[in-house]
Scaffold this active site. Sequence first.
Site, PDB file in Angstrom:
ATOM      1  N   GLU A   1       4.270  10.991  -3.975  1.00  0.00           N
ATOM      2  CA  GLU A   1       4.545  11.149  -2.547  1.00  0.00           C
ATOM      3  C   GLU A   1       4.425  12.606  -2.110  1.00  0.00           C
ATOM      4  O   GLU A   1       4.924  13.505  -2.793  1.00  0.00           O
ATOM      5  CB  GLU A   1       5.963  10.636  -2.226  1.00  0.00           C
ATOM      6  CG  GLU A   1       6.097   9.138  -2.419  1.00  0.00           C
ATOM      7  CD  GLU A   1       7.438   8.571  -1.954  1.00  0.00           C
ATOM      8  OE1 GLU A   1       8.227   9.293  -1.318  1.00  0.00           O
ATOM      9  OE2 GLU A   1       7.685   7.383  -2.243  1.00  0.00           O
TER      10      GLU A   1
ATOM     11  N   ASP B   1       3.542   4.265  -9.986  1.00  0.00           N
ATOM     12  CA  ASP B   1       4.220   5.232  -9.120  1.00  0.00           C
ATOM     13  C   ASP B   1       5.040   6.215  -9.950  1.00  0.00           C
ATOM     14  O   ASP B   1       5.783   5.791 -10.844  1.00  0.00           O
ATOM     15  CB  ASP B   1       5.199   4.458  -8.221  1.00  0.00           C
ATOM     16  CG  ASP B   1       5.042   4.783  -6.760  1.00  0.00           C
ATOM     17  OD1 ASP B   1       4.267   5.686  -6.416  1.00  0.00           O
ATOM     18  OD2 ASP B   1       5.709   4.101  -5.960  1.00  0.00           O
TER      19      ASP B   1
ATOM     20  N   GLU C   1       1.884   5.583   5.260  1.00  0.00           N
ATOM     21  CA  GLU C   1       3.013   4.664   5.506  1.00  0.00           C
ATOM     22  C   GLU C   1       3.681   4.938   6.843  1.00  0.00           C
ATOM     23  O   GLU C   1       4.105   6.061   7.127  1.00  0.00           O
ATOM     24  CB  GLU C   1       4.033   4.782   4.352  1.00  0.00           C
ATOM     25  CG  GLU C   1       5.221   3.840   4.543  1.00  0.00           C
ATOM     26  CD  GLU C   1       6.054   3.605   3.296  1.00  0.00           C
ATOM     27  OE1 GLU C   1       5.675   4.056   2.193  1.00  0.00           O
ATOM     28  OE2 GLU C   1       7.108   2.943   3.432  1.00  0.00           O
TER      29      GLU C   1
ATOM     30  N   ASP D   1       7.577   2.194  -6.881  1.00  0.00           N
ATOM     31  CA  ASP D   1       9.009   2.372  -7.164  1.00  0.00           C
ATOM     32  C   ASP D   1       9.862   1.563  -6.188  1.00  0.00           C
ATOM     33  O   ASP D   1      11.096   1.556  -6.294  1.00  0.00           O
ATOM     34  CB  ASP D   1       9.398   3.854  -7.192  1.00  0.00           C
ATOM     35  CG  ASP D   1       9.140   4.574  -5.876  1.00  0.00           C
ATOM     36  OD1 ASP D   1       8.683   3.933  -4.914  1.00  0.00           O
ATOM     37  OD2 ASP D   1       9.409   5.790  -5.823  1.00  0.00           O
TER      38      ASP D   1
ATOM     39  N   LYS E   1       0.502   7.413  -8.579  1.00  0.00           N
ATOM     40  CA  LYS E   1       0.692   7.754  -7.167  1.00  0.00           C
ATOM     41  C   LYS E   1       1.901   8.671  -7.051  1.00  0.00           C
ATOM     42  O   LYS E   1       2.891   8.481  -7.750  1.00  0.00           O
ATOM     43  CB  LYS E   1       0.920   6.497  -6.328  1.00  0.00           C
ATOM     44  CG  LYS E   1       1.162   6.793  -4.852  1.00  0.00           C
ATOM     45  CD  LYS E   1       1.121   5.551  -3.987  1.00  0.00           C
ATOM     46  CE  LYS E   1       2.407   4.772  -3.975  1.00  0.00           C
ATOM     47  NZ  LYS E   1       3.582   5.522  -3.489  1.00  0.00           N
TER      48      LYS E   1
HETATM   49  O1  KIV Z   1       6.555   1.949  -3.947  1.00  0.00           O
HETATM   50  C1  KIV Z   1       5.806   1.268  -3.220  1.00  0.00           C
HETATM   51  O2  KIV Z   1       5.732   0.043  -3.343  1.00  0.00           O
HETATM   52  C2  KIV Z   1       5.026   1.942  -2.201  1.00  0.00           C
HETATM   53  C3  KIV Z   1       4.412   1.103  -1.134  1.00  0.00           C
HETATM   54  C4  KIV Z   1       5.425   0.822  -0.082  1.00  0.00           C
HETATM   55  C5  KIV Z   1       3.189   1.716  -0.602  1.00  0.00           C
HETATM   56  O3  KIV Z   1       4.922   3.132  -2.225  1.00  0.00           O
END
Ligand code: KIV
Length: 261
Positions: A112, A82, A174, A43, A110
């Site tokens: 968070e 994401d 991160e 994202d 993915k």
């Molecule tokens: O959204 C993204 O690109 C990320 C990376 C910074 C790991 O989460």
Amino acid sequence: MKMSPKDFVARKGTKPIPMLTAYTCPVARSVEQAGVPIILVGDTVGMVEMGFDSTRDVTIEHMEYHIGAVRRGAKSTHIIGDLPYRTDRDPETALENAQRLVNAGADSVKLEGANTQVIRHLVEHNIPVVGHTGLLPQTAENFKQVGRTEEDAKRVMDEARSIEAAGAFMVVLEHIPYPLAREISHALAIPTIGIGAGQDCDGQVLVINDALGLGDYWPPFSKQYAYASKTVLQVASEFSEEVESMKFPNNIIQFTGTNGR
Ligand code: KIV
């Protein structure tokens, strides 16, 4: 050949895993040609490509659009999609949105934080999950390193452990202190992928615009392998000058776009 979640887990401790983000078809094609085994459609697209101040402005529709483009460019590469801010707010909403990303072309999703209920629910429904701990841009108040105090380091370690226990096959770390990333990487059986987390992670991820030098700000822990913004400026200036002086289009140089093949 496309690597599966199991392949990535098996690779831990053998060879570091390179991961790049990509948001468009031609960039994804080059990343695949380079042999990078895993692409993250992050994202971050909201900030590095769309001009938003925060990743919180990214929607599920934006992600579907970019995942589709990346899949068309990289047909044989594992793609992580994401889940944008709040699209994973409860297990059912997360499942619905994760399925949309998979339908758009993602192999895994993915999310968070240690949202273990959501991770479990997705995994139970056969959606492979990548976790993300340390600095969490969707909810962070600033982009400072986290995990610096003993208490906060323990919290990040606990999050990483519970992400693994919930069934994630990989976790992004991160912007945390390097010794903490090393400790987490040793403690987990799944691969850790670092960004601003030092050399002892099982792999490294870079935002492609940062690697290309495209944009006007790059995080201090990123590396610019090129300076694409300067190239764009040069090309745009030359083109503009050639149109005004009527040199273009009489001086066309043709590149085939097929590497001469
Ligand atoms: O959204 C993204 O690109 C990320 C990376 C910074 C790991 O989460």
